[in-house]
Design an enzyme around this catalytic site. Structure first.
Site, PDB file in Angstrom:
ATOM      1  N   TYR A 294      35.548  28.846  40.958  1.00  0.00           N
ATOM      2  CA  TYR A 294      36.615  29.671  41.076  1.00  0.00           C
ATOM      3  C   TYR A 294      36.820  30.237  42.507  1.00  0.00           C
ATOM      4  O   TYR A 294      37.933  29.981  43.182  1.00  0.00           O
ATOM      5  CB  TYR A 294      36.989  30.755  40.140  1.00  0.00           C
ATOM      6  CG  TYR A 294      38.203  31.464  39.870  1.00  0.00           C
ATOM      7  CD1 TYR A 294      39.210  30.780  39.507  1.00  0.00           C
ATOM      8  CD2 TYR A 294      38.467  32.720  40.063  1.00  0.00           C
ATOM      9  CE1 TYR A 294      40.682  31.278  39.551  1.00  0.00           C
ATOM     10  CE2 TYR A 294      40.006  33.369  40.239  1.00  0.00           C
ATOM     11  CZ  TYR A 294      40.928  32.594  39.753  1.00  0.00           C
ATOM     12  OH  TYR A 294      42.024  32.974  39.623  1.00  0.00           O
TER      13      TYR A 294
ATOM     14  N   CYS B 137      48.159  36.383  40.965  1.00  0.00           N
ATOM     15  CA  CYS B 137      46.868  35.368  40.609  1.00  0.00           C
ATOM     16  C   CYS B 137      46.230  35.136  42.019  1.00  0.00           C
ATOM     17  O   CYS B 137      45.113  35.481  42.080  1.00  0.00           O
ATOM     18  CB  CYS B 137      47.185  34.326  40.025  1.00  0.00           C
ATOM     19  SG  CYS B 137      47.960  34.750  38.186  1.00  0.00           S
ATOM     20  N   HIS B 138      46.928  34.414  42.930  1.00  0.00           N
ATOM     21  CA  HIS B 138      46.198  34.179  44.062  1.00  0.00           C
ATOM     22  C   HIS B 138      47.042  34.674  45.388  1.00  0.00           C
ATOM     23  O   HIS B 138      46.864  33.796  46.530  1.00  0.00           O
ATOM     24  CB  HIS B 138      45.818  32.677  44.068  1.00  0.00           C
ATOM     25  CG  HIS B 138      45.517  32.220  42.946  1.00  0.00           C
ATOM     26  ND1 HIS B 138      45.977  31.738  41.668  1.00  0.00           N
ATOM     27  CD2 HIS B 138      43.925  32.285  42.450  1.00  0.00           C
ATOM     28  CE1 HIS B 138      45.029  31.553  40.751  1.00  0.00           C
ATOM     29  NE2 HIS B 138      43.774  31.909  41.177  1.00  0.00           N
ATOM     30  N   GLY B 139      47.825  35.393  45.296  1.00  0.00           N
ATOM     31  CA  GLY B 139      48.623  35.897  46.525  1.00  0.00           C
ATOM     32  C   GLY B 139      49.349  35.311  47.080  1.00  0.00           C
ATOM     33  O   GLY B 139      49.604  35.040  48.316  1.00  0.00           O
ATOM     34  N   PRO B 152      48.900  30.427  48.758  1.00  0.00           N
ATOM     35  CA  PRO B 152      48.271  29.139  48.599  1.00  0.00           C
ATOM     36  C   PRO B 152      49.473  28.092  47.967  1.00  0.00           C
ATOM     37  O   PRO B 152      49.350  27.105  47.848  1.00  0.00           O
ATOM     38  CB  PRO B 152      47.218  29.403  47.581  1.00  0.00           C
ATOM     39  CG  PRO B 152      47.540  30.637  47.151  1.00  0.00           C
ATOM     40  CD  PRO B 152      48.396  31.300  47.967  1.00  0.00           C
TER      41      PRO B 152
END
Lengths: 419, 173
Positions: A294, B137-139, B152
């Protein structure tokens, strides 16, 4: 192998064995000549077999009470926890069993990396092992989805969306995986079916893994070829079985410690909230055993790039036997590689740690450094070190350093000799 | 090896024909096995949803479920529209005009799939660096038009097919 022809003593045994040589197989497994210097790092094969059987048995029992439907799954898991006799115990063994399985498999893999067990002539054992590892990850991921909590749902969403990164057909593939236009009841249903299937595929591969092992025989801590049977070997039973059994008992104590004292410490509390397709939890993290991958995924600021790199991190292991150019197997005699090995261990642990942290600031930097090192280790360090390294002298046989009492082998072979 | 065996003979023809028919047969059996995993009739039947939007105040938004996914319906203020239109296309990773993301004459209504185009999480409203949405979650940061600005995610949040049935109702799908 040893192999004078085995003949059962009893008449009935002989009658049966002539028709199906199961007793010959049993005799082979009992007498199987094993290097006498195997240390406790070699006990994890047996421990992993135990883990697989534990997961299959507890899983079959859980499936008797679980309902694979989006409206009922969460409640049926709570039903198992509260109403089913010993349901709490069986479920906690199964959920912690997954973690223990991965703990054991990581030790098993790193043992192989340290002692060069993946090298010729054991490449096929290594590759089958990696296939087992891939199936384990698939089984664990799908199993985590089944309770249909928030982490189940959003974990499933994130992981299946990885496939949407594939150009052109990505969206069709994700819809196909889901059987719906989002993670939904059809997804849960099929994950349950596959989750039940995969352990039996693993079992089949385990048989091949052991079969492939029994062709060249075990590697050993000094990593040299040995004659079998000889004074360098002992029969598998009782010498190895008793050692495996002792290690297994210690392992079971740790396992039981998790099950009875901290059964939820390795899980995520958000998974006790029923799945809600409208709200994503603030911090989505996979189970601990997937965290290094991850971290690699998140270290890349590009969607497709991240996905490719993450899968490459696993698939590069498949060609490892051909990336390692060293003629010496065991890192015991490889002073330079040995240090890189420990750097890799630290690197993977660090990736695991940053995988659990938010992807920003220092954690992002560490994830990138860790990812770069991970790939450098396999693509650059292994071929180059194997080529340049001046290895220590390796012993002629296992008995020799043991019987002479010193660590310095008296009849040391040069590296350039045929190993 | 005699000369005859090197030429294509009747046996080679039979082999090739058998393999071909066999392959077609296997393919014909495998396809239903694969296709059964695609969304079934019941899933496809959920393909449209009608939503009453009369009670949404300017600057506020609601979230409705369509095909198991959240749809954000936001009634934007004129300042927000102006802000979305002032952005230069060069500043966008996935260049798209705000005008192209709404229905003409209904510029205040932003209707979009509330799904981050990175890995499918639901972005949070009124968060992030661009006064729009932020995916925890991933910005990934989205602006007031739902366009990706930072992070992303590769593309803007998707605009589903929708239409105004009347001034108070929209039909999604």
């Amino acid at each position: 192998m040893s192999e004078q022809e085995y003949t059962p003593k009893s008449k009935a045994g002989k009658w049966f064995n002539d028709r199906l040589p199961l007793l010959t197989l049993g005799a082979h497994l009992t007498d199987y000549p094993t290097p006498k210097n195997l240390n406790y790092w070699w006990t994890f094969g047996g421990i992993l077999t135990f883990c697989l059987i534990t997961q299959i048995v507890t899983g079959i029992v859980l499936a008797m009470h679980y309902v694979a439907h989006a409206d009922l799954a969460f409640a049926s898991v709570e039903h198992i926890m509260r109403d089913v006799n010993y349901g709490w115990l069986i479920r906690y063994i199964h959920s912690n069993g997954a973690s223990m399985f991965f703990l054991a498999v990581y030790i098993h893999i790193f043992r192989s990396l340290f002692y060069g067990s993946y090298k010729s002539p054991r490449e096929v054992i290594w590759i089958i092992g990696l296939m087992i590892y891939l199936l384990m990850m698939a089984a664990a991921f799908m199993g985590y989805v089944l309770p249909w909590g928030q982490m189940s749902f959003w974990g499933a969403t994130v992981i299946t969306n990885l496939f949407s990164a594939i150009p052109l057909v990505g969206d069709s593939i994700t819809t196909w995986l889901w059987g719906a236009y989002s993670v939904d009841n059809p997804t849960l249903n099929r994950f349950f079916s596959l989750h039940y299937l995969i352990p039996f595929l693993i079992l089949g591969l385990v048989v091949l893994h052991i079969w492939a092992l029994h062709v060249p025989g075990n590697n050993n801590p000094v990593g040299i070829d040995i004659k079998k049977p000889s004074k360098d070997t002992v029969p598998f039973h009782p010498y190895i079985t008793i050692k495996d059994a002792f290690a297994l008992l210690v392992f079971m104590i740790i396992f039981a410690g998790f099950v009875f004292f901290t059964p939820n410490v390795l899980g995520h509390s958000d998974n006790y909230i029923p799945a809600n397709p409208l709200v994503t939890p603030a911090h989505i993290v996979p189970e601990w055993y997937l965290l290094p991958f991850y971290a690699i995924l998140r270290s890349v600021p590009d969607k497709l790039g991240g996905v490719i790199l993450m899968f490459s991190a696993i698939f590069i292991l498949f060609v490892l036997p051909w990336l390692d150019t060293s003629k010496v197997r065991s890192a015991v005699f490889r002073p330079i590689y040995r240090q890189f090995f420990w750097i890799l261990v630290i690197d993977v642990l660090m990736l695991g740690y940053v995988g659990a942290m938010p992807a920003e600031g220092i954690y992002l930097v560490l994830a990138r450094v860790g990812t770069i090192y991970y790939f450098l280790h396999f693509i650059v360090v292994m071929p180059v070190v194997g080529y340049l390294e001046k290895t220590d002298p390796i012993p002629m046989s296992i008995s020799e350093p043991v019987l002479t009492g010193g660590t310095e082998p008296s009849l040391a072979r040069k590296v350039n000799d045929k190993v | 090896m005699s000369k005859e065996e090197k030429k294509v003979n009747r046996r080679d023809f039979i082999f090739t024909a058998s393999y071909t028919v066999g392959a077609v047969g296997i393919g014909a059996v495998i396809w239903p096995m694969i296709d059964q995993m695609n969304p079934d009739k019941a899933q496809q039947a959920l393909a449209t949803t009608e939503v009453d939007i009369s009670s949404i105040e300017p600057g506020k938004s609601i979230t409705v479920l369509w095909r198991g996914k959240p749809i954000f319906i936001k009634k934007r203020t004129s300042e927000e529209i102006a802000e979305a239109r002032a952005v230069k296309l060069d500043d966008l990773p996935d260049p798209q005009k705000d005008e192209d993301r709404v229905k003409e004459g209904k510029d205040e209504w932003l209707v979009m799939l509330g799904v981050c185009t990175h890995l499918g999480c639901v972005p949070l409203k009124d968060k992030g660096d661009f006064n729009g949405w932020f995916c925890p979650c991933h910005g990934s940061h989205y602006d007031v038009s739902g366009r990706i600005r930072k992070g992303p995610a590769p593309t803007n949040m998707e605009i589903p097919k929708f239409e105004f049935v009347d001034s108070n109702t929209i039909k999604i799908g």
